[in-house]
Design a protein around this motif. Sequence first.
Motif, mmCIF file in Angstrom:
data_model
loop_
_atom_site.group_PDB
_atom_site.id
_atom_site.type_symbol
_atom_site.label_atom_id
_atom_site.label_comp_id
_atom_site.label_asym_id
_atom_site.label_seq_id
_atom_site.Cartn_x
_atom_site.Cartn_y
_atom_site.Cartn_z
ATOM 1 N N CYS A 25 0.842 -1.195 0.000
ATOM 2 C CA CYS A 25 0.000 0.000 0.000
ATOM 3 C C CYS A 25 0.880 1.249 0.000
ATOM 4 O O CYS A 25 1.723 1.422 0.883
ATOM 5 N N THR A 26 0.679 2.110 -0.996
ATOM 6 C CA THR A 26 1.457 3.339 -1.080
ATOM 7 C C THR A 26 0.697 4.528 -0.503
ATOM 8 O O THR A 26 1.305 5.517 -0.131
ATOM 9 N N ALA A 53 -9.402 3.214 -2.650
ATOM 10 C CA ALA A 53 -9.785 3.732 -1.338
ATOM 11 C C ALA A 53 -11.298 3.669 -1.190
ATOM 12 O O ALA A 53 -12.030 3.978 -2.129
ATOM 13 N N ARG A 54 -11.758 3.260 -0.010
ATOM 14 C CA ARG A 54 -13.197 3.136 0.212
ATOM 15 C C ARG A 54 -13.853 4.469 0.509
ATOM 16 O O ARG A 54 -15.020 4.679 0.202
ATOM 17 N N PHE A 55 -13.113 5.385 1.138
ATOM 18 C CA PHE A 55 -13.673 6.691 1.438
ATOM 19 C C PHE A 55 -12.567 7.739 1.443
ATOM 20 O O PHE A 55 -11.386 7.413 1.449
ATOM 21 N N THR A 56 -12.961 8.996 1.461
ATOM 22 C CA THR A 56 -12.023 10.114 1.412
ATOM 23 C C THR A 56 -11.453 10.382 2.793
ATOM 24 O O THR A 56 -12.189 10.429 3.785
ATOM 25 N N VAL A 57 -10.126 10.561 2.847
ATOM 26 C CA VAL A 57 -9.454 10.964 4.074
ATOM 27 C C VAL A 57 -8.689 12.246 3.750
ATOM 28 O O VAL A 57 -7.635 12.214 3.115
ATOM 29 N N ILE A 62 -6.319 11.519 0.417
ATOM 30 C CA ILE A 62 -6.807 10.330 -0.288
ATOM 31 C C ILE A 62 -8.256 10.570 -0.672
ATOM 32 O O ILE A 62 -9.078 10.914 0.178
ATOM 33 N N LYS A 63 -8.550 10.389 -1.948
ATOM 34 C CA LYS A 63 -9.922 10.558 -2.426
ATOM 35 C C LYS A 63 -10.588 9.197 -2.581
ATOM 36 O O LYS A 63 -9.927 8.199 -2.804
ATOM 37 N N ARG A 64 -11.893 9.201 -2.496
ATOM 38 C CA ARG A 64 -12.663 7.960 -2.657
ATOM 39 C C ARG A 64 -12.446 7.400 -4.060
ATOM 40 O O ARG A 64 -12.371 8.134 -5.029
ATOM 41 N N ASN A 65 -12.322 6.076 -4.169
ATOM 42 C CA ASN A 65 -12.105 5.345 -5.421
ATOM 43 C C ASN A 65 -10.763 5.627 -6.092
ATOM 44 O O ASN A 65 -10.573 5.309 -7.247
ATOM 45 N N GLU A 66 -9.845 6.236 -5.368
ATOM 46 C CA GLU A 66 -8.499 6.445 -5.894
ATOM 47 C C GLU A 66 -7.678 5.176 -5.662
ATOM 48 O O GLU A 66 -7.733 4.582 -4.590
#
Length: 176
Positions: A25-26, A53-57, A62-66
């Motif tokens: 995981c990067t 990614a399941r959700f935005t952090v 980190i964006k969702r679906n990235e």
Amino acid sequence: MAENRDKAHNKMRDIKIEKLVINCCTGESGDPLAKATRVLKGLTDQEPFHSKARFTVRSFNIKRNEKIAAIVTIRGEKARELLERGLRVKENELRRKNFSDSGNFGFGIEEHIDLGLKYDPSTGIFGMDFYVVLTRAGKRVKTRKYRRSNVGKSQKITKEDAMEWFQTELGGTLLR
């Protein structure tokens, strides 16, 4: 006495490696993910797939679906070979908490170059997680389409079974 001897040599009770999953995981997409994919491909000779990614952090950008991780699943003799290489990095020592109640276990390594890969300055160093799924013969009974049935309680792998298999088959030691 004869029943105990028969149970000990029953090949349906033998535990084997179903699969080995390696996750790198990067935390971000783009160039780091491409480099991690290259490292996993060089290690396993298989094309990794990317997890999203399941959700935005927001704090980690980190964006969702990235796409943020590269994952590869290995089966068969290659899985055992890579598992032994990974355990050599950990000096064949695992903690008891590394084992799940369903008889699987996992561990992480901090540097992929410890696995025997050559260091490339343009790639950098990646850590990765190893997760091993153990099984016994007859597991297909639960998943097949025709004449599906339940797997008996004595056929399921427990945490103690997995720890014992780790010590006998792989020559590992358990820490607290």
